[in-house]
Design a protein around this motif. Structure first.
Motif, PDB file in Angstrom:
ATOM      1  N   ASP A 180      16.216 -13.673 -67.097  1.00 50.24           N
ATOM      2  CA  ASP A 180      17.432 -12.876 -66.927  1.00 50.24           C
ATOM      3  C   ASP A 180      18.090 -12.526 -68.265  1.00 50.24           C
ATOM      4  OD1 ASP A 180      17.083 -12.990 -64.235  1.00 50.24           O
ATOM      5  OD2 ASP A 180      18.661 -14.486 -63.851  1.00 50.24           O
ATOM      6  N   TYR A 181      17.971 -13.432 -69.248  1.00 45.58           N
ATOM      7  CA  TYR A 181      18.683 -13.237 -70.526  1.00 45.58           C
ATOM      8  C   TYR A 181      17.689 -13.309 -71.670  1.00 45.58           C
ATOM      9  CZ  TYR A 181      22.415 -14.181 -67.282  1.00 45.58           C
ATOM     10  OH  TYR A 181      23.230 -14.125 -66.188  1.00 45.58           O
ATOM     11  N   PRO A 182      16.957 -12.212 -71.925  1.00 44.39           N
ATOM     12  CA  PRO A 182      15.806 -12.252 -72.842  1.00 44.39           C
ATOM     13  C   PRO A 182      16.162 -12.475 -74.304  1.00 44.39           C
ATOM     14  CG  PRO A 182      16.108 -10.049 -71.908  1.00 44.39           C
ATOM     15  CD  PRO A 182      17.118 -10.914 -71.255  1.00 44.39           C
ATOM     16  N   SER A 183      17.441 -12.489 -74.650  1.00 43.14           N
ATOM     17  CA  SER A 183      17.751 -12.806 -76.050  1.00 43.14           C
ATOM     18  C   SER A 183      18.520 -14.130 -76.188  1.00 43.14           C
ATOM     19  CB  SER A 183      18.531 -11.663 -76.709  1.00 43.14           C
ATOM     20  OG  SER A 183      19.767 -11.499 -76.045  1.00 43.14           O
ATOM     21  N   ALA A 184      18.705 -14.825 -75.071  1.00 49.78           N
ATOM     22  CA  ALA A 184      19.483 -16.078 -75.118  1.00 49.78           C
ATOM     23  C   ALA A 184      18.589 -17.292 -75.385  1.00 49.78           C
ATOM     24  CB  ALA A 184      20.226 -16.280 -73.798  1.00 49.78           C
ATOM     25  N   VAL A 185      19.176 -18.298 -76.022  1.00 42.55           N
ATOM     26  CA  VAL A 185      18.558 -19.625 -76.044  1.00 42.55           C
ATOM     27  C   VAL A 185      18.936 -20.306 -74.729  1.00 42.55           C
ATOM     28  CG1 VAL A 185      18.663 -21.916 -77.121  1.00 42.55           C
ATOM     29  CG2 VAL A 185      18.568 -19.842 -78.555  1.00 42.55           C
ATOM     30  N   ALA A 211       5.313 -16.944 -64.345  1.00 38.96           N
ATOM     31  CA  ALA A 211       6.279 -15.876 -64.606  1.00 38.96           C
ATOM     32  C   ALA A 211       6.753 -15.855 -66.056  1.00 38.96           C
ATOM     33  CB  ALA A 211       7.487 -16.027 -63.670  1.00 38.96           C
ATOM     34  N   LEU A 212       6.409 -16.906 -66.829  1.00 37.98           N
ATOM     35  CA  LEU A 212       6.910 -17.000 -68.209  1.00 37.98           C
ATOM     36  C   LEU A 212       5.825 -16.693 -69.237  1.00 37.98           C
ATOM     37  CD1 LEU A 212       9.075 -20.259 -68.071  1.00 37.98           C
ATOM     38  CD2 LEU A 212       9.882 -17.881 -68.007  1.00 37.98           C
ATOM     39  N   GLU A 213       6.213 -16.069 -70.360  1.00 42.72           N
ATOM     40  CA  GLU A 213       5.342 -15.831 -71.506  1.00 42.72           C
ATOM     41  C   GLU A 213       5.564 -16.973 -72.516  1.00 42.72           C
ATOM     42  OE1 GLU A 213       3.606 -12.926 -71.646  1.00 42.72           O
ATOM     43  OE2 GLU A 213       4.495 -12.232 -69.759  1.00 42.72           O
ATOM     44  N   PRO A 214       4.592 -17.237 -73.404  1.00 49.08           N
ATOM     45  CA  PRO A 214       4.817 -18.213 -74.486  1.00 49.08           C
ATOM     46  C   PRO A 214       6.077 -17.878 -75.294  1.00 49.08           C
ATOM     47  CG  PRO A 214       2.507 -17.598 -74.417  1.00 49.08           C
ATOM     48  CD  PRO A 214       3.195 -16.733 -73.399  1.00 49.08           C
ATOM     49  N   ALA A 215       6.339 -16.580 -75.482  1.00 47.09           N
ATOM     50  CA  ALA A 215       7.521 -16.176 -76.259  1.00 47.09           C
ATOM     51  C   ALA A 215       8.813 -16.645 -75.588  1.00 47.09           C
ATOM     52  CB  ALA A 215       7.544 -14.669 -76.438  1.00 47.09           C
ATOM     53  N   ASP A 216       8.797 -16.669 -74.250  1.00 47.83           N
ATOM     54  CA  ASP A 216       9.985 -17.148 -73.532  1.00 47.83           C
ATOM     55  C   ASP A 216      10.257 -18.616 -73.868  1.00 47.83           C
ATOM     56  OD1 ASP A 216      10.507 -14.756 -72.196  1.00 47.83           O
ATOM     57  OD2 ASP A 216       9.043 -15.241 -70.617  1.00 47.83           O
ATOM     58  N   LEU A 217       9.179 -19.416 -73.889  1.00 46.56           N
ATOM     59  CA  LEU A 217       9.348 -20.855 -74.131  1.00 46.56           C
ATOM     60  C   LEU A 217       9.857 -21.160 -75.535  1.00 46.56           C
ATOM     61  CD1 LEU A 217       6.439 -22.574 -72.174  1.00 46.56           C
ATOM     62  CD2 LEU A 217       8.907 -22.747 -71.803  1.00 46.56           C
ATOM     63  N   ASN A 267       9.913 -28.600 -77.872  1.00 47.56           N
ATOM     64  CA  ASN A 267       8.485 -28.587 -77.542  1.00 47.56           C
ATOM     65  C   ASN A 267       7.752 -27.823 -78.644  1.00 47.56           C
ATOM     66  OD1 ASN A 267       8.155 -25.625 -76.612  1.00 47.56           O
ATOM     67  ND2 ASN A 267       9.981 -26.370 -75.527  1.00 47.56           N
ATOM     68  N   GLU A 268       6.424 -27.681 -78.485  1.00 46.86           N
ATOM     69  CA  GLU A 268       5.637 -27.050 -79.560  1.00 46.86           C
ATOM     70  C   GLU A 268       6.055 -25.610 -79.812  1.00 46.86           C
ATOM     71  OE1 GLU A 268       1.569 -27.625 -78.489  1.00 46.86           O
ATOM     72  OE2 GLU A 268       1.816 -29.810 -78.559  1.00 46.86           O
ATOM     73  N   GLN A 269       6.555 -24.952 -78.755  1.00 48.83           N
ATOM     74  CA  GLN A 269       6.914 -23.546 -78.900  1.00 48.83           C
ATOM     75  C   GLN A 269       8.350 -23.336 -79.397  1.00 48.83           C
ATOM     76  OE1 GLN A 269       5.541 -24.469 -75.635  1.00 48.83           O
ATOM     77  NE2 GLN A 269       3.514 -24.013 -76.406  1.00 48.83           N
ATOM     78  N   THR A 270       9.188 -24.350 -79.293  1.00 39.98           N
ATOM     79  CA  THR A 270      10.613 -24.161 -79.585  1.00 39.98           C
ATOM     80  C   THR A 270      10.848 -23.559 -80.971  1.00 39.98           C
ATOM     81  OG1 THR A 270      11.197 -26.023 -78.169  1.00 39.98           O
ATOM     82  CG2 THR A 270      12.844 -25.343 -79.778  1.00 39.98           C
ATOM     83  N   SER A 271      11.638 -22.485 -81.029  1.00 38.80           N
ATOM     84  CA  SER A 271      11.919 -21.815 -82.304  1.00 38.80           C
ATOM     85  C   SER A 271      13.013 -22.547 -83.068  1.00 38.80           C
ATOM     86  CB  SER A 271      12.374 -20.384 -82.048  1.00 38.80           C
ATOM     87  OG  SER A 271      13.659 -20.408 -81.426  1.00 38.80           O
ATOM     88  N   ALA A 272      13.120 -22.250 -84.367  1.00 36.48           N
ATOM     89  CA  ALA A 272      14.156 -22.856 -85.202  1.00 36.48           C
ATOM     90  C   ALA A 272      15.544 -22.474 -84.694  1.00 36.48           C
ATOM     91  CB  ALA A 272      13.981 -22.417 -86.647  1.00 36.48           C
ATOM     92  N   VAL A 273      15.678 -21.214 -84.234  1.00 37.79           N
ATOM     93  CA  VAL A 273      16.971 -20.751 -83.728  1.00 37.79           C
ATOM     94  C   VAL A 273      17.380 -21.547 -82.486  1.00 37.79           C
ATOM     95  CG1 VAL A 273      18.191 -18.804 -82.664  1.00 37.79           C
ATOM     96  CG2 VAL A 273      16.697 -18.416 -84.646  1.00 37.79           C
ATOM     97  N   ALA A 274      16.418 -21.772 -81.599  1.00 35.98           N
ATOM     98  CA  ALA A 274      16.723 -22.514 -80.373  1.00 35.98           C
ATOM     99  C   ALA A 274      17.178 -23.927 -80.723  1.00 35.98           C
ATOM    100  CB  ALA A 274      15.490 -22.549 -79.465  1.00 35.98           C
ATOM    101  N   LEU A 275      16.463 -24.561 -81.647  1.00 30.04           N
ATOM    102  CA  LEU A 275      16.814 -25.924 -82.050  1.00 30.04           C
ATOM    103  C   LEU A 275      18.209 -25.964 -82.662  1.00 30.04           C
ATOM    104  CD1 LEU A 275      16.065 -28.891 -82.506  1.00 30.04           C
ATOM    105  CD2 LEU A 275      14.921 -28.227 -84.630  1.00 30.04           C
TER     106      LEU A 275
END
Lengths: 372, 372
Positions: free
Chosen positions: A90-95, A115-121, A156-164
């Motif tokens: 629903d919120y493709p730019s949100a963490v 339903a999820l892409e690796p980029a989503d994770l 997780n392995e996919q988590t971005s620096a921004v998300a962290l």
């Protein structure tokens, strides 16, 4: 201070909080106290209305297109993964963070979600604020619930620096103490330090169900302490224990082994080695207990205790603590020790060992009954 | 008040205390505070000297022929029966009590003792003061140790009225709350409310022995509460658990059954009925915990809690309690809630429910952060 640093440690918002129970509403209250724009959403309109009424955030305006910086999923553990997945889409730019108390099951459900892409994770990070109350629901919420409490981040392995960084900002804005672990480390840790104590306390307390009242009248502080958390909410704990079943059951195998050995020993208390077995059980408990850190992460048993006898009437304890404050000695911990039947109590006080004798002398000279 | 009544509720002395550890020396101190003549005796000359030095009583004078009103046997549980038997023969007009925490084993040993007559056993009564400390030895003794604590008297079939009254006088003189039970009722009661919690706490704490420190850094108040009594003395508990083995093991069969059911459920958390099993465990714990009486024997959960946020510096809590005292509201219980890492704490306060809102309004208006 440069703006990049500010951005890294504080939320700008808006923040969408999905699930307005005790924790969701408390997060909303805490962020509102920092003037962050908080939007609330809960499948139960009445729970959401209560959360709004206490000031935990606002409803989405009609026709508003929300583009949150952060979505906090504070739904029941059972539905967490599903709600996270929906929020990521629903919120493709949100963490998106969740705050469920078990982490591996949520992550693996998300990793298997078609339903999820690796980029989503990359925008998802599991977290766990180690805070709660014996009460539940938004009415029990408070913005300071997370103050000084650990908040574990499990990238997780996919988590971005921004998300962290965003998850870190959430925890820091709410006054929590951040730590970082893998989902497996986290789940193994809470199995031991949270789920095992809950189970042991419940197993013990359930034995009291059919007891004669005269037996319970002898209950002291020991029994009260060991059974306090047995008052916890069954609905929540069913989900927690179920989600961390594999980690918890491994620890319980060890408990069962020890229990079986203890039962065997007690069945033949006169047998050779029986006393040694019993001593070993208690000694091993000593060793484990001594490893639990104290307040402020201090090593255990680093404070000195003394006990003061007080009458059980208004102002007595205040008077005592006022006098302690006058000497400029900080109270590290305090407990009231009472039993059935009489109106006298003992106040146990812990202070830095270096100040103990000074305090005893001072209280003695001011007419308090100090029991060393 | 007639003299007969006075005699019934107060000791005249002399009182011989055999065994000057924590409990024996505390009994001596408490009786000395009431000016009772206390004579001390301990197989360890140094333990006896310490007890005398702190004022718990005097040594027997050279050549003195002691004729005590009461002999209190405060020896280790293991040797209690033997010391009681000797005291009954040495002092043929004295009442003899012991204070061991398990009662049936002492009585049966005495009943089978060929050196004793039935008339001797009329002068004996087993008792159990429910008091103790985490420290041991005469240095830790204090005369107020028994204040407000239960003191169980366990008269046997032979116990005379005089023996019962004398034991009662001892407990009352030391400020304890007297209750009366058969030895079997007593041992079954303490197996449940004292020995079972000890074992469960030790079984849990021993699991923490080899944990990674990062897991323990997440420990909260729940774990601290459940494991507090795991710090108890192995030497003492070996004797207690051994002496009450038969009663305790029966309860542990029930625990094992529940634990096995729980393990089975956690091994197959997706199976039909698994959630129901988990809910039942936690609910049964709720039910048992709710039966434990609170302070002053009040029904559990009859007090209302509120939480106040304070800075962790000298005088803050005193200031808070002073203001609570100013409203004339009595504190029923209090706990400090802290976690690792930060210098802010929460003070949880319990008061009569009828005064709660008043207190919240008052504290609010005086600038305290109250979390309801």
């Amino acid at each position: 201070m440069n703006p990049a640093h500010l951005q890294a440690t504080h939320l700008s918002g808006p923040v969408l909080v999905i699930g307005t129970g005790l924790l969701g509403a408390s997060i909303g209250l805490g962020l509102r106290a920092r003037s962050v724009d908080v939007v609330l959403s809960d499948p139960s309109p009445s729970a959401q209305a209560v959360a709004q009424d206490i000031g935990a955030g606002r409803a989405l305006d009609p026709g508003e297109e929300l583009s949150p910086q952060l979505v906090v999923v504070a739904s029941p553990p059972d539905v967490t993964a599903r709600v996270v997945s929906q929020a990521l889409r629903d919120y493709p730019s949100a963490v998106v963070v969740d705050i469920a108390s078990v982490k591996a099951s949520v992550l693996s459900e998300l990793q298997q979600d078609p339903a999820l892409e690796p980029a989503d994770l990359a925008r998802y990070i599991g977290t766990h604020p180690m805070a709660g109350r014996e009460k539940s629901g938004p009415v029990a919420a408070r913005g300071e619930l997370f103050t000084s409490m650990p908040w574990v981040l499990c990238p997780n392995e996919q988590t971005s620096a921004v998300a962290l960084k965003t998850a870190q900002a959430l925890a820091i804005d709410l006054g929590a103490v951040v730590s970082k672990m893998s989902v497996d480390e986290h789940d193994a840790s809470v199995a031991l330090i949270s789920h095992l104590p809950q189970v042991m306390s419940s197993l013990l307390a359930s034995r009291l169900q059919d007891t004669e009242p005269h037996a319970l009248s002898l209950a002291g502080q020991g029994l009260r302490d060991v059974t306090r958390i047995a008052a916890s909410d069954p609905a929540l704990w069913v989900q927690i224990l179920g989600a961390n079943a594999a980690k918890l059951v491994k620890i319980l195998y060890g408990v069962r082994e020890d229990l079986n050995r203890l039962i065997g020993t007690l069945e033949h208390p006169e047998a050779t080695g029986a006393r040694l077995d019993l001593a070993q059980l208690i000694s091993e408990g000593n060793a484990g207990q001594a490893r639990i850190p104290g307040k402020h992460g201090a090593p255990p048993q680093s404070f000195a205790w003394l006990t003061v006898l007080v009458d059980d009437r208004p102002g007595q304890i205040a008077q005592l603590l006022t006098e302690i404050g006058e000497v400029g000695i900080n109270l590290e911990d305090l407990r009231l020790d009472h039993s059935s039947g009489q109106d006298v109590g003992m106040v146990e006080i812990s202070v830095l060992p270096s100040r103990r004798q000074e305090l005893i002398d001072y209280l003695d000279s001011h007419g308090w009954k100090v029991l060393q």
